[in-house]
Scaffold this active site. Sequence first.
Site, PDB file in Angstrom:
ATOM      1  N   GLU A 160       0.825  -1.208   0.000  1.00 28.01           N
ATOM      2  CA  GLU A 160       0.000   0.000   0.000  1.00 28.01           C
ATOM      3  C   GLU A 160       0.863   1.264   0.000  1.00 28.01           C
ATOM      4  OE1 GLU A 160      -4.063   0.119   0.390  1.00 28.01           O
ATOM      5  OE2 GLU A 160      -2.874  -0.959  -1.091  1.00 28.01           O
ATOM      6  N   THR A 208      -5.771   8.747  -4.877  1.00 25.73           N
ATOM      7  CA  THR A 208      -5.706   8.608  -3.418  1.00 25.73           C
ATOM      8  C   THR A 208      -4.755   9.624  -2.786  1.00 25.73           C
ATOM      9  OG1 THR A 208      -6.213   6.252  -3.601  1.00 25.73           O
ATOM     10  CG2 THR A 208      -5.206   6.995  -1.546  1.00 25.73           C
TER      11      THR A 208
END
Length: 310
Positions: free
Chosen positions: A132, A185
């Site tokens: 991530e 994001t």
Amino acid sequence: MRESIKVFAPATVANVVCGFDILGFAVDAPGDEVIMRRKAEPGVVITKITGDDGRLPMEASKNTVSASVQDYLSYIERTDIGVEIELHKKMPIGSGLGSSSASTVAGLFAINTLLDEPLNRMQMVPFAMKGEELACGSGHADNVAPALLGGFVLIRSYKPLDLIKLPFPESLYCAIVFPEVDVPTRDARRMIRDKVLLKDAVIQWGNIAGLVTGLFMKDLDLIGRSMIDVLVEPVRSILIPDFYKLRDIAMGLGAISFGISGSGPSVFSFAKDKDTADKITLAIKKHLNALQIGCQTYVSPINGEGPRIL
């Protein structure tokens, strides 16, 4: 010992409105698939990626799937192992549904299964978090933990990592709509305030506690009235077309709650049954289409299983 394996890993809804970076749950669809094969020479290589329109790197150190597998093999001291990876993106990139998380988790689950499971799922979470970090600059666990463990997960602490699987009402359905607009994001995280008023923090704490209590008590009304975000949603909702109108549509059709999935642009509702969830997704899709915005819709119960072998 297996020579090859095909794995599915699920999409996830992170934050769950009031639980920024500390709550997430897995869904049945969409998700990603990884095919992994043993090879004679040591090392990790990606041989094929489909469904990404050429957006994802083939270089092993730069792709979240292969990079996390490399970290995993280094940790268990098996760098003598060689694997080839095929990644098949079955879910949209940049959707706010944990696209990078699903790929990474599928890869880790595949390598761990090929090697007869030297680590349990909880032990694999830190490797997925590294993936991530590579994908979006922040190694949070609210997508990867539910993708790996299944169900609804609370991240009580990051240092040390402390994950708690929460119960949930089995009847709960999730209605997801992904409007096809671009919300990176990293950019969405930059919008968030770094200081909050104490009065807002108190509201948020009450709502998080109410949501967790509602899940334990399987109290749909308490879940619904706790799912209010006064910190992050007011800022991120600007990036989502007609956000408050979409919420009105969902709540008018009997949604228990409505909010942003992850950093967006996907939105989700909890519903008491599949029929209500179907009606919500159809109505929101109709509204977005009238605005000339394409979208993808998914209806799913909460996925208690996590990744699985296909």
